[in-house]
Design an enzyme around this catalytic site. Structure first.
Site, PDB file in Angstrom:
ATOM      1  N   ASP A 177       0.811  -1.219   0.000  1.00 11.11           N
ATOM      2  CA  ASP A 177       0.000   0.000   0.000  1.00 11.11           C
ATOM      3  C   ASP A 177       0.845   1.270   0.000  1.00 11.11           C
ATOM      4  O   ASP A 177       0.423   2.315   0.487  1.00 11.11           O
ATOM      5  CB  ASP A 177      -0.968   0.024   1.213  1.00 11.11           C
ATOM      6  CG  ASP A 177      -1.740  -1.265   1.348  1.00 11.11           C
ATOM      7  OD1 ASP A 177      -2.170  -1.800   0.314  1.00 11.11           O
ATOM      8  OD2 ASP A 177      -1.909  -1.753   2.486  1.00 11.11           O
ATOM      9  N   GLY A 212       1.777   2.815  -2.702  1.00 11.94           N
ATOM     10  CA  GLY A 212       1.536   3.592  -3.927  1.00 11.94           C
ATOM     11  C   GLY A 212       2.439   3.152  -5.068  1.00 11.94           C
ATOM     12  O   GLY A 212       2.797   3.956  -5.924  1.00 11.94           O
ATOM     13  N   ASN A 253      -4.147 -11.264  -3.879  1.00 12.34           N
ATOM     14  CA  ASN A 253      -4.031 -10.515  -2.614  1.00 12.34           C
ATOM     15  C   ASN A 253      -3.606  -9.074  -2.851  1.00 12.34           C
ATOM     16  O   ASN A 253      -3.872  -8.201  -2.038  1.00 12.34           O
ATOM     17  CB  ASN A 253      -3.051 -11.211  -1.647  1.00 12.34           C
ATOM     18  CG  ASN A 253      -1.711 -11.549  -2.272  1.00 12.34           C
ATOM     19  OD1 ASN A 253      -1.537 -11.507  -3.497  1.00 12.34           O
ATOM     20  ND2 ASN A 253      -0.748 -11.913  -1.443  1.00 12.34           N
ATOM     21  N   HIS A 278      -3.668  -2.985  -6.986  1.00  9.11           N
ATOM     22  CA  HIS A 278      -2.959  -1.842  -7.561  1.00  9.11           C
ATOM     23  C   HIS A 278      -3.962  -0.834  -8.091  1.00  9.11           C
ATOM     24  O   HIS A 278      -4.920  -1.199  -8.751  1.00  9.11           O
ATOM     25  CB  HIS A 278      -2.058  -2.296  -8.716  1.00  9.11           C
ATOM     26  CG  HIS A 278      -0.759  -2.850  -8.242  1.00  9.11           C
ATOM     27  ND1 HIS A 278       0.368  -2.886  -9.022  1.00  9.11           N
ATOM     28  CD2 HIS A 278      -0.401  -3.370  -7.063  1.00  9.11           C
ATOM     29  CE1 HIS A 278       1.352  -3.425  -8.337  1.00  9.11           C
ATOM     30  NE2 HIS A 278       0.911  -3.740  -7.141  1.00  9.11           N
ATOM     31  N   THR A 279      -3.706   0.421  -7.780  1.00  9.42           N
ATOM     32  CA  THR A 279      -4.530   1.481  -8.334  1.00  9.42           C
ATOM     33  C   THR A 279      -3.731   2.168  -9.435  1.00  9.42           C
ATOM     34  O   THR A 279      -2.615   2.604  -9.217  1.00  9.42           O
ATOM     35  CB  THR A 279      -4.899   2.500  -7.233  1.00  9.42           C
ATOM     36  OG1 THR A 279      -5.463   1.766  -6.147  1.00  9.42           O
ATOM     37  CG2 THR A 279      -5.901   3.502  -7.735  1.00  9.42           C
ATOM     38  N   THR A 327      -5.630 -11.935   3.455  1.00 13.96           N
ATOM     39  CA  THR A 327      -6.673 -11.374   2.594  1.00 13.96           C
ATOM     40  C   THR A 327      -7.725 -12.429   2.235  1.00 13.96           C
ATOM     41  O   THR A 327      -8.708 -12.108   1.577  1.00 13.96           O
ATOM     42  CB  THR A 327      -6.076 -10.786   1.296  1.00 13.96           C
ATOM     43  OG1 THR A 327      -5.514 -11.863   0.526  1.00 13.96           O
ATOM     44  CG2 THR A 327      -5.017  -9.737   1.595  1.00 13.96           C
ATOM     45  N   THR A 344       3.307 -12.464   3.975  1.00 20.64           N
ATOM     46  CA  THR A 344       2.688 -13.189   2.887  1.00 20.64           C
ATOM     47  C   THR A 344       3.606 -14.362   2.530  1.00 20.64           C
ATOM     48  O   THR A 344       4.636 -14.565   3.187  1.00 20.64           O
ATOM     49  CB  THR A 344       2.364 -12.267   1.696  1.00 20.64           C
ATOM     50  OG1 THR A 344       1.519 -12.981   0.784  1.00 20.64           O
ATOM     51  CG2 THR A 344       3.617 -11.779   0.977  1.00 20.64           C
ATOM     52  N   GLY A 366     -11.151  -3.808   1.548  1.00 17.00           N
ATOM     53  CA  GLY A 366     -11.985  -2.730   2.076  1.00 17.00           C
ATOM     54  C   GLY A 366     -11.758  -2.446   3.556  1.00 17.00           C
ATOM     55  O   GLY A 366     -12.398  -1.580   4.135  1.00 17.00           O
ATOM     56  N   ARG A 367     -10.800  -3.177   4.174  1.00 16.36           N
ATOM     57  CA  ARG A 367     -10.548  -2.997   5.615  1.00 16.36           C
ATOM     58  C   ARG A 367      -9.850  -1.657   5.880  1.00 16.36           C
ATOM     59  O   ARG A 367      -9.054  -1.189   5.080  1.00 16.36           O
ATOM     60  CB  ARG A 367      -9.623  -4.107   6.142  1.00 16.36           C
ATOM     61  CG  ARG A 367     -10.215  -5.489   6.070  1.00 16.36           C
ATOM     62  CD  ARG A 367      -9.233  -6.536   6.561  1.00 16.36           C
ATOM     63  NE  ARG A 367      -8.030  -6.610   5.747  1.00 16.36           N
ATOM     64  CZ  ARG A 367      -7.115  -7.558   5.854  1.00 16.36           C
ATOM     65  NH1 ARG A 367      -7.234  -8.508   6.760  1.00 16.36           N
ATOM     66  NH2 ARG A 367      -6.054  -7.561   5.077  1.00 16.36           N
TER      67      ARG A 367
HETATM   68  P1  IMP Z   1      -2.019 -13.025   2.346  1.00 16.39           P
HETATM   69  O1  IMP Z   1      -1.005 -12.538   1.361  1.00 16.39           O
HETATM   70  O2  IMP Z   1      -3.431 -12.889   1.837  1.00 16.39           O
HETATM   71  O3  IMP Z   1      -1.724 -14.374   2.880  1.00 16.39           O
HETATM   72  O4  IMP Z   1      -1.960 -12.044   3.606  1.00 16.39           O
HETATM   73  C1  IMP Z   1      -0.856 -12.035   4.503  1.00 16.39           C
HETATM   74  C2  IMP Z   1      -0.633 -10.650   5.078  1.00 16.39           C
HETATM   75  O5  IMP Z   1      -0.163  -9.777   4.056  1.00 16.39           O
HETATM   76  C3  IMP Z   1      -1.872 -10.010   5.654  1.00 16.39           C
HETATM   77  O6  IMP Z   1      -1.490  -9.220   6.767  1.00 16.39           O
HETATM   78  C4  IMP Z   1      -2.354  -9.112   4.535  1.00 16.39           C
HETATM   79  O7  IMP Z   1      -3.121  -8.037   5.014  1.00 16.39           O
HETATM   80  C5  IMP Z   1      -1.039  -8.657   3.950  1.00 16.39           C
HETATM   81  N1  IMP Z   1      -1.119  -8.322   2.513  1.00 16.39           N
HETATM   82  C6  IMP Z   1      -1.146  -9.196   1.476  1.00 16.39           C
HETATM   83  N2  IMP Z   1      -1.199  -8.538   0.301  1.00 16.39           N
HETATM   84  C7  IMP Z   1      -1.180  -7.227   0.606  1.00 16.39           C
HETATM   85  C8  IMP Z   1      -1.180  -6.034  -0.200  1.00 16.39           C
HETATM   86  O8  IMP Z   1      -1.197  -6.054  -1.429  1.00 16.39           O
HETATM   87  N3  IMP Z   1      -1.143  -4.846   0.476  1.00 16.39           N
HETATM   88  C9  IMP Z   1      -1.108  -4.797   1.840  1.00 16.39           C
HETATM   89  N4  IMP Z   1      -1.090  -5.886   2.624  1.00 16.39           N
HETATM   90  C10 IMP Z   1      -1.136  -7.084   2.018  1.00 16.39           C
HETATM   91 MG    MG Z   2      -1.201  -2.480  -3.374  1.00 18.51          MG
END
Ligand code: IMP
Ligand code: MG
Length: 333
Positions: free
Chosen positions: A17, A19, A44, A47-48, A129, A187, A251-252
């Protein structure tokens, strides 16, 4: 022989996140690239991408396709076929050419039971996610996974050729990396820039390594480094509101903290960016508060000028050649 001339890599220096989408889409638009590639992650990511002021959101798809450039999803990525095809339809219905998108035959397929296991077992415990990322990469490591070449129609499969100039777009960030993040709140892939070489070019082809960070930190999902109590700090809550810190994918509401300069220095030392972009400077300016965390203590600055000088002087000593500060609606580089 592969005729790759040069590779530029964009990646996150923090928890995602940052940017990166803004940076890589500016580079894809202006940079004369033959390919734009992703090397890790899957649905997961969020991208904007802005094209002529219009906002588009992607998960699997590299930003090259928005600028008419071949876009590759690499062997280190994972794909949810249903979501992938929905994204291709979204591109086509918005006038972009989804045929530019190709998937490595070696990318792994996220299956229904991966998503179910993630949602039922991991999402609550680790705040994932819920996209089946960890179960899919587990099967990959256990060598019982399904490959893209055995599932996707052949016309979507990349021929594994690269040439010319290449832009690689990271997903997530250094502190979500499987090896370097705050395990198990990470991740399941390698988010560090060196992993871009898994796309199939030599390290000697790398030109610019562009790290992206914000003027403050945010965290989507669980992490003891970001306790729930951060939500109670009115100034940080204000940054979250003004900065619209809500997940593209989930959306969290994201947790917000002052820029952790100790960790930024460490991520720079680990990954060696040649350039750094600090995004969302306008959010601190709008609120008029300028702080960062160093040696575990909060340091206050009078204005952005003072804070940015403080940051730049240190990072330049660590070998970063250029540091850019970016505001909303402002061109980068
Ligand atoms: P997972 O990749 O869905 O297994 O999530 C594992 C951790 O990485 C969690 O805390 C997610 O919120 C975080 N995470 C995964 N992808 C992103 C992303 O693109 N941006 C921000 N946090 C992410
Ligand atoms: Mg991102």
């Amino acid at each position: 022989m592969n005729n790759v001339d040069g590779v530029d890599i964009v990646y996150g220096l923090a928890w995602g996140d940052e940017g990166k989408g803004k940076v890589s889409s500016c580079m894809a638009r202006d940079g004369n690239y033959d390919f734009v590639c992703r090397w890790a992650g899957g649905p997961n990511a969020g991208h904007t991408v802005y094209v002529d002021g219009e906002k588009f959101k992607t998960h699997h798809i590299p930003s090259g396709v928005f600028f008419g450039i071949s876009s590759i999803i690499g062997p280190g990525c994972v794909i949810n076929p249903k979501k992938f095809f929905e994204e291709l339809d979204y591109l086509d219905s918005n006038g972009f050419n989804s045929k530019l998108v190709k998937v490595s035959p070696r990318a792994h397929i996220i299956q229904d039971h991966h998503v179910n296991d993630d949602k039922n077992l991991l999402a609550k415990k680790l705040g994932t996610t819920g996209n089946g990322i960890a179960p899919c990469y587990s099967d990959k490591a256990a060598r019982i996974g399904l490959l893209a070449k055995d599932v996707l129609p052949p016309d979507f499969i990349w021929d594994e050729k690269l040439y010319g100039n290449i832009l690689c777009e990271g997903a997530q960030g250094v502190w979500l990396d499987l090896d370097w993040g705050n395990y198990p709140w990470v991740t399941s892939s390698t988010t560090l820039p060196y992993a871009a070489c898994s796309l199939g070019f030599s390290t000697s082809k790398i030109r610019e390594i562009v790290g992206v960070v914000k003027s403050y930190d945010t965290r989507s999902g669980e992490d003891p480094i970001f306790p729930e109590s951060l939500f109670e700090d009115p100034m940080l809550a204000k940054i979250g509101d003004v900065g619209e810190e809500f997940g593209v994918t989930t959306g969290r509401r994201r947790k917000v903290n002052w820029l952790n300069f100790d960790l930024l220095k460490k991520s720079v030392d680990i990954t060696g960016p040649s350039q750094i972009i600090v995004n969302k400077v306008d959010i601190l300016e709008e609120i008029g508060v300028y702080k960062l965390i160093e040696d575990g203590k909060i340091i206050d600055f009078k204005n952005w000028d003072d804070m940015s000088k403080y940051i730049s002087e240190d990072l330049v000593q660590r070998g970063v050649h250029s540091i850019w500060f970016s505001r909303d609606q402002e061109e980068i580089m």
